[in-house]
Design a protein around this motif. Structure first.
Motif, PDB file in Angstrom:
ATOM      1  N   SER A 220      57.733  -4.728  -9.593  1.00  0.00           N
ATOM      2  CA  SER A 220      57.135  -3.566  -8.684  1.00  0.00           C
ATOM      3  C   SER A 220      56.329  -4.456  -7.451  1.00  0.00           C
ATOM      4  O   SER A 220      55.824  -5.316  -7.594  1.00  0.00           O
ATOM      5  N   ILE A 221      56.691  -3.433  -6.367  1.00  0.00           N
ATOM      6  CA  ILE A 221      56.017  -4.219  -5.436  1.00  0.00           C
ATOM      7  C   ILE A 221      55.094  -2.970  -4.713  1.00  0.00           C
ATOM      8  O   ILE A 221      55.497  -2.075  -4.296  1.00  0.00           O
ATOM      9  N   VAL A 222      53.652  -3.341  -4.486  1.00  0.00           N
ATOM     10  CA  VAL A 222      52.668  -2.530  -3.842  1.00  0.00           C
ATOM     11  C   VAL A 222      52.396  -3.026  -2.394  1.00  0.00           C
ATOM     12  O   VAL A 222      51.829  -4.410  -2.631  1.00  0.00           O
ATOM     13  N   VAL A 223      52.627  -2.538  -1.411  1.00  0.00           N
ATOM     14  CA  VAL A 223      52.366  -3.020  -0.181  1.00  0.00           C
ATOM     15  C   VAL A 223      50.647  -2.455   0.197  1.00  0.00           C
ATOM     16  O   VAL A 223      50.591  -1.195   0.132  1.00  0.00           O
ATOM     17  N   VAL A 224      49.813  -3.370   0.388  1.00  0.00           N
ATOM     18  CA  VAL A 224      48.498  -2.956   0.766  1.00  0.00           C
ATOM     19  C   VAL A 224      48.177  -3.300   1.936  1.00  0.00           C
ATOM     20  O   VAL A 224      48.295  -4.784   2.407  1.00  0.00           O
ATOM     21  N   ALA A 225      47.459  -2.187   2.846  1.00  0.00           N
ATOM     22  CA  ALA A 225      47.100  -2.396   4.365  1.00  0.00           C
ATOM     23  C   ALA A 225      46.014  -3.440   4.157  1.00  0.00           C
ATOM     24  O   ALA A 225      44.923  -2.829   3.201  1.00  0.00           O
ATOM     25  N   GLU A 226      45.590  -4.379   5.112  1.00  0.00           N
ATOM     26  CA  GLU A 226      44.284  -5.191   4.969  1.00  0.00           C
ATOM     27  C   GLU A 226      43.162  -4.057   5.156  1.00  0.00           C
ATOM     28  O   GLU A 226      41.992  -4.329   4.458  1.00  0.00           O
ATOM     29  N   GLY A 227      43.281  -2.893   5.783  1.00  0.00           N
ATOM     30  CA  GLY A 227      42.187  -2.172   6.080  1.00  0.00           C
ATOM     31  C   GLY A 227      41.929  -1.256   4.950  1.00  0.00           C
ATOM     32  O   GLY A 227      41.110  -0.133   5.275  1.00  0.00           O
ATOM     33  N   GLU A 228      42.761  -1.007   3.820  1.00  0.00           N
ATOM     34  CA  GLU A 228      42.619  -0.079   2.919  1.00  0.00           C
ATOM     35  C   GLU A 228      41.448   0.057   2.560  1.00  0.00           C
ATOM     36  O   GLU A 228      40.599  -0.958   2.226  1.00  0.00           O
ATOM     37  N   GLU A 229      41.004   1.420   1.938  1.00  0.00           N
ATOM     38  CA  GLU A 229      39.622   1.765   1.660  1.00  0.00           C
ATOM     39  C   GLU A 229      39.170   0.837   0.408  1.00  0.00           C
ATOM     40  O   GLU A 229      37.906   0.656   0.540  1.00  0.00           O
ATOM     41  N   GLY A 231      39.494  -2.072  -0.246  1.00  0.00           N
ATOM     42  CA  GLY A 231      39.126  -3.560   0.119  1.00  0.00           C
ATOM     43  C   GLY A 231      40.250  -4.439   0.121  1.00  0.00           C
ATOM     44  O   GLY A 231      39.898  -5.919   0.235  1.00  0.00           O
ATOM     45  N   GLY A 232      41.443  -4.137  -0.218  1.00  0.00           N
ATOM     46  CA  GLY A 232      42.456  -5.235  -0.065  1.00  0.00           C
ATOM     47  C   GLY A 232      43.223  -5.415  -1.381  1.00  0.00           C
ATOM     48  O   GLY A 232      42.284  -4.941  -2.468  1.00  0.00           O
ATOM     49  N   ALA A 233      44.008  -6.323  -1.394  1.00  0.00           N
ATOM     50  CA  ALA A 233      44.686  -6.718  -2.552  1.00  0.00           C
ATOM     51  C   ALA A 233      44.094  -7.337  -3.612  1.00  0.00           C
ATOM     52  O   ALA A 233      44.290  -7.081  -4.762  1.00  0.00           O
ATOM     53  N   GLN A 234      43.480  -8.261  -3.122  1.00  0.00           N
ATOM     54  CA  GLN A 234      42.522  -8.980  -4.195  1.00  0.00           C
ATOM     55  C   GLN A 234      41.432  -8.171  -4.988  1.00  0.00           C
ATOM     56  O   GLN A 234      41.486  -8.394  -6.150  1.00  0.00           O
ATOM     57  N   ARG A 235      40.856  -7.119  -4.232  1.00  0.00           N
ATOM     58  CA  ARG A 235      40.014  -6.413  -5.006  1.00  0.00           C
ATOM     59  C   ARG A 235      40.841  -5.365  -5.981  1.00  0.00           C
ATOM     60  O   ARG A 235      40.260  -5.168  -7.064  1.00  0.00           O
TER      61      ARG A 235
END
Ligand code: F6P
Length: 327
Positions: A220-229, A231-235
């Protein structure tokens, strides 16, 4: 206003592929109208320091295909002060610059509109940012290239994700906007996309990921925009790792970062940049100032720079529904 004889051009803020094509179009259109062009290096920082260079039609040969910007770019804190702007205006007057073409994003055009109101040097803006977040144009210079770079990377990630049946959280740029994320999610067949324009609660994200990864053994691939509420992929990865319900899932994060800013511009960006650069010079010659040139429904359109940065450009919510339907 005196007849225009000499104009300046600068690139500012985050560079974007196609800025060089735009500079080239500005310089060559100016030359066709017998205007001299001064290149201002490093955006507003160079304007304050008087870092100017004369450029002519020949100096912009062979750059239409190059990423980055031959004029270099910077983000200037000094230009945010009245003293910094006064210094910049004095330098421009001394160099005989009677009008400016500003190529950049939100911050660049915001600075330009304050500067032109304060010092009465005419400025026309060209939208140059990978984020595509400027009101007054369907697309910004650099967006198409960045989107395709992100998409190419997602395709590559899909291969390795699939080989290991892994969940990948792929973070893409865009500052506070989800244009790159949404469009590369559709193009790359992502299972989920998270963008700043819509808040998806952590519990719902967990639920979606859980059902994705238990319904099938594939990747599965989840695309996360850096400005997402959140706080980003690492969070998001952290939150999943802390939750025992995801211990059976092999998770990886890939932050595409500045790879999206570099590279040779796509044909679409080169054409867009060329049209806008030429249109900006023509707008200056017609006596316009404090406006941005954009392309709306394939036609050149002028929008007040104040509207560009004070009004929000919306994403297409139909596309968001489509990602859900197709995943
Ligand atoms: O505005 C363009 C952009 O690449 C954004 O997508 C990103 O948030 C930001 O610039 C990164 O800025 P910098 O290169 O200064 O780290």
């Amino acid at each position: 206003m005196d007849t225009l004889k000499r104009i300046g051009v600068y690139t500012s803020g985050g560079d974007a592929p196609g800025m060089n094509a735009c500079v080239r179009a500005v310089v060559r259109t100016a030359a066709a109208h017998d205007l001299e062009v001064i290149g201002i290096r490093r955006g507003y920082a160079g304007m304050i320091e008087g870092d100017f260079v004369e450029i002519d039609g020949r100096s912009v040969s062979n750059i239409v295909q190059q990423g980055g910007t031959i004029l270099k770019s910077a983000r200037s804190k000094r230009f945010q002060t009245p003293e910094g702007r006064a210094r910049a205006a004095a330098n421009l007057r001394e160099a005989g610059v009677q009008g400016l073409v500003a190529i950049g994003g939100d911050g660049t055009l915001r600075g330009a509109s304050i500067f032109t109101e304060e010092h009465h040097i005419p400025i026309v803006g060209c939208p140059g940012t990978i984020d595509n977040d400027l009101f007054g144009t369907d697309e910004t210079i650099g967006y198409d290239t960045a989107l395709n770079t992100a998409l190419e990377n997602i395709d590559r990630i899909r291969d390795t994700a699939d080989a290991h049946d892994r969940l990948f959280l792929v973070e893409v740029m865009g500052r506070d906007a989800g244009f790159i994320a949404l469009n590369c999610a559709i193009g790359g067949g992502a299972e989920l996309v998270l963008i700043p324009e819509t808040l998806v609660e952590l519990d719902e994200i967990k639920e979606r990921i859980h059902s994705l990864m238990s319904a099938q053994t594939r990747s599965s691939i989840v695309v996360v925009a850096e400005g997402e509420e959140l706080g980003g992929a690492q969070r998001i990865e952290q939150a999943l790792l802390e939750d025992g319900a995801f211990s059976h899932i092999d998770i990886r994060v890939c932050i595409l970062g500045h790879t999206q800013r570099g590279g040779s511009p796509t044909a679409r960006d080169r054409v867009l940049a060329s049209r806008l650069g030429a249109a900006a010079v023509e707008a200056l010659l017609e006596g316009h100032s404090g406006v941005m040139v954009g392309i709306v429904n394939n036609e050149v359109k002028l929008t007040s720079m104040r509207n560009v940065w004070s009004r929000k450009k919306n994403i297409n919510y139909e596309l968001l529904k489509l990602t859900q339907l197709l995943s």
